[in-house]
Design an enzyme around this catalytic site. Structure first.
Site, PDB file in Angstrom:
ATOM      1  N   ASP A 160      45.016  33.371  -0.854  1.00  0.00           N
ATOM      2  CA  ASP A 160      44.561  34.376  -1.812  1.00  0.00           C
ATOM      3  C   ASP A 160      44.376  35.688  -1.053  1.00  0.00           C
ATOM      4  O   ASP A 160      43.735  35.729   0.003  1.00  0.00           O
ATOM      5  CB  ASP A 160      43.237  33.960  -2.468  1.00  0.00           C
ATOM      6  CG  ASP A 160      42.862  34.892  -3.603  1.00  0.00           C
ATOM      7  OD1 ASP A 160      43.340  34.656  -4.735  1.00  0.00           O
ATOM      8  OD2 ASP A 160      42.110  35.851  -3.357  1.00  0.00           O
ATOM      9  N   ASN A 217      45.916  47.519  -6.347  1.00  0.00           N
ATOM     10  CA  ASN A 217      46.459  47.924  -7.642  1.00  0.00           C
ATOM     11  C   ASN A 217      45.775  49.173  -8.171  1.00  0.00           C
ATOM     12  O   ASN A 217      46.423  50.075  -8.711  1.00  0.00           O
ATOM     13  CB  ASN A 217      46.316  46.793  -8.657  1.00  0.00           C
ATOM     14  CG  ASN A 217      47.354  45.696  -8.460  1.00  0.00           C
ATOM     15  OD1 ASN A 217      48.460  45.944  -7.998  1.00  0.00           O
ATOM     16  ND2 ASN A 217      46.984  44.470  -8.809  1.00  0.00           N
ATOM     17  N   ASP A 253      53.030  44.944  -6.774  1.00  0.00           N
ATOM     18  CA  ASP A 253      54.126  43.976  -6.899  1.00  0.00           C
ATOM     19  C   ASP A 253      54.913  43.879  -5.601  1.00  0.00           C
ATOM     20  O   ASP A 253      55.355  42.785  -5.199  1.00  0.00           O
ATOM     21  CB  ASP A 253      55.049  44.376  -8.041  1.00  0.00           C
ATOM     22  CG  ASP A 253      54.421  44.152  -9.416  1.00  0.00           C
ATOM     23  OD1 ASP A 253      53.379  43.470  -9.473  1.00  0.00           O
ATOM     24  OD2 ASP A 253      54.968  44.648 -10.417  1.00  0.00           O
ATOM     25  N   GLU A 271      47.372  37.068  -7.372  1.00  0.00           N
ATOM     26  CA  GLU A 271      47.574  37.161  -5.932  1.00  0.00           C
ATOM     27  C   GLU A 271      47.352  35.825  -5.231  1.00  0.00           C
ATOM     28  O   GLU A 271      47.147  35.759  -4.014  1.00  0.00           O
ATOM     29  CB  GLU A 271      46.623  38.208  -5.334  1.00  0.00           C
ATOM     30  CG  GLU A 271      45.138  37.880  -5.394  1.00  0.00           C
ATOM     31  CD  GLU A 271      44.475  38.320  -6.687  1.00  0.00           C
ATOM     32  OE1 GLU A 271      43.261  38.531  -6.686  1.00  0.00           O
ATOM     33  OE2 GLU A 271      45.176  38.476  -7.710  1.00  0.00           O
TER      34      GLU A 271
END
Length: 574
Positions: free
Chosen positions: A435, A443, A452, A476
């Site tokens: 993770d 973001n 992305d 993620e």
């Protein structure tokens, strides 16, 4: 039987290759069989004397054949055999009740011979059987044959007298031709077997059934059967028409299964199937030639093929007009058979008389048919294989799309759910949950496009281990199943590689992207019933432990039947 047919084929080729030798060994002159000068029909109780009485009407013009009459009469004039006294009577194989042969002398003396079906002898010189003729003397002026209960017009129209009991209208060339045709017909069975093993399609078996029936027809109707085994007239008389009707039925069902789905309308498909069942049961009934059906079974048998021929032609026409590639093969193969069958039909109902050698048209058409249809089956086989390969490829693509994450190219949660048992069986005994730390901040600060790109880069890192199966669970979060040695070291190496790879690939980032990992190893020998959900929950708990201890680290656990204590390992940040 196949060996004997193959030997016959070999012998046929050998003999046909040396015609001069045959010409030298044949007699200089071979008396031709003698046809009847006149014929007549009567009720069962009319005696020979009444038929020979003055004023009795005989047909001497070659017409008026009637197979439905109880008795048919044949009159052979002594002037027609020109000094070669006949020794045997022969005619086409068919069922009958009784045949009486009388040699009639000048002055009224009569020598008779009575025969039933059991005394008839099929010979390997065409589709005929022979019966001995009473002694012929210089005083004999005629031979009169009485046929009670004939089941075929051709039994009357093709009747002959011969001075050689082994000689008929058929010569060696015709017999050899039959052997060649029978040998050719065997070949498609090999192809059908091969195609069915690969394709498992019904039309291949139907074609094989059609070929087997046609082989039986050629052997029985062509008169090869006595060469191969001891056989009775009744078996040949019934077996030949039954083989033909079974072959026609198989051909009907074959056409429906063989042609492309769009080649025939539903109405035409049903009509063709109906012709198959009609051939199998209706026409076969007439072919059995029971005593009580003698008055109509010959006419019923031959006229029963009229709707079959018409439906065949209509279906072939429609399929060709609709652009069916397979129908073109069938049209080329079957039109000659339909034409030859129509000729045989007209002879069979007595429209005209002709020698049995005209049957060669059917045998040649059959040989042509099997070669062309074999090519058509091979062509259809290739087309179906191509269609199935495309369908399988499309299904695999759809399956792949449903199991693959469109952004990273990694497998998704559905894929690992489906394949986890297979992976465990293949030695994948460890599961790691990755993770990304503070990914939301990436973001928020740089937009989802940069986020992305980070996820794609992380996927590239996880995919780099050849003994790891990488999955994107969502967001993620990634899962890695691993096998082999030094699993914990390899996972840590991948975890440390993530920030380095991301920083090198994505220059727009101003912060380090790190990952926390929970790793659980369940040795396959000791924990065989470990499911994905159970391993995932354990690894996820270790991941939360790594997060709670400050992130950017790996926490691991090994399960060997009883869970050990967690052994966390903090990774250095670079």
């Amino acid at each position: 039987m196949a060996r004997r047919v193959a030997c016959g084929l070999w012998l046929a080729m050998l003999l046909l290759a040396a015609p001069p030798v045959l010409a030298e060994t044949e007699p200089a002159t071979t008396p031709s069989p003698v046809a009847p000068a006149c014929h007549a029909h009567s009720d069962a109780d009319v005696p020979l004397a009444a038929m020979l009485a003055p004023g009795r009407v005989w047909d001497c013009n070659g017409g008026g054949w009637d197979d439905s009459a109880p008795v048919s009469w044949l009159y052979f004039d002594a002037a027609s055999w020109a000094g070669s006294a006949p020794q045997a009577f022969f005619t086409r194989i068919s069922r009958f009740e009784r045949i009486d042969i009388a040699a009639v002398d000048r002055g009224g003396a009569v020598r008779r011979a009575a025969h039933d079906e059991r005394s008839a002898r099929p010979i390997a010189a065409g589709p005929v059987f022979t019966l001995p003729v009473p002694a012929i003397t210089e005083a004999t002026e005629a031979v009169v044959v009485r046929i009670a209960g004939p089941h075929s017009s051709t039994m009357v129209t093709e009747a002959r007298l011969t001075s050689d009991p082994e000689s008929t209208d058929w010569g060696m060339e015709e017999v050899l031709l039959l052997a060649i045709v029978a040998g050719i017909l065997v070949t498609p069975l090999i192809f059908d077997l091969h195609f069915f093993v690969i394709l498992r399609d019904r039309f291949v078996l139907l074609h094989a059934a059609m070929v087997v029936a046609m082989i039986a027809y050629v052997i029985l109707a062509g008169g090869l059967a006595p060469l191969l085994f001891d056989i009775s007239l009744v078996t040949m008389a019934i077996g030949a028409p039954l083989a033909w009707t079974i072959g026609v039925a198989a051909a009907s069902f074959f056409m429906v299964a063989f042609l492309e789905q769009e080649a025939l309308s539903p109405l035409f498909r049903r009509a063709m199937q109906a012709m198959g069942w009609w051939s199998l049961f209706g026409l076969s009934f007439f072919g059995l030639q029971f005593r009580w059906t003698q008055g109509f079974d010959n006419l019923g048998y031959f006229l029963g093929f009229v709707p079959v021929i018409l439906v065949y032609l209509a279906c072939l026409t429609q399929a060709v007009l609709r652009g069916s590639r397979s129908a073109r093969f069938l049209a080329i193969a079957w039109v000659p058979i339909l034409a030859a069958s129509t000729e045989r039909l007209l002879r069979g109902i007595g429209v005209y008389a002709g020698p049995s050698t005209l049957d060669e048209l059917i045998y040649l058409a059959l040989a042509l048919e099997v070669m062309i249809v074999a090519l058509g089956v091979a062509d259809r086989f290739v087309a179906i294989r191509r269609e199935r390969d495309r369908a399988v490829a499309a299904a695999l693509r759809l399956s792949d799309l449903s199991e693959r994450d469109p952004l990273t190219g990694l497998m998704n949660r559905r894929a690992i759910d489906l394949r986890f048992g297979e992976l465990r069986a293949s030695g994948y005994e460890a599961l790691a949950v990755f993770d990304l730390d503070h990914f939301k901040a990436v973001n928020d600060a740089h937009g989802h496009e940069v986020g992305d790109r980070v996820l794609v880069t992380v996927a590239q890192v996880l995919r780099s281990d050849p003994d790891a199966f990488a999955v994107r669970i969502g967001g993620e979060e990634f899962v890695l199943t691993l096998r082999g040695d030094d699993i914990e070291t390899r996972v840590e190496r991948l975890r440390q590689k993530i920030p380095v790879k991301v920083a090198r690939e994505i220059e727009a980032l101003d912060t380090m992207v790190t990952a926390s990992v929970g790793l659980v190893t369940a040795q396959h020998e000791s924990v065989q019933d470990m499911t994905f959900i159970l391993l995932y929950r354990r690894a996820d708990a270790l991941l939360y432990e790594a997060k709670a201890k400050g992130r950017n680290m790996l926490c691991s656990e090994t399960i060997d039947g009883a869970a050990r204590a967690n052994r966390p390992m903090r990774a250095s940040s670079r």
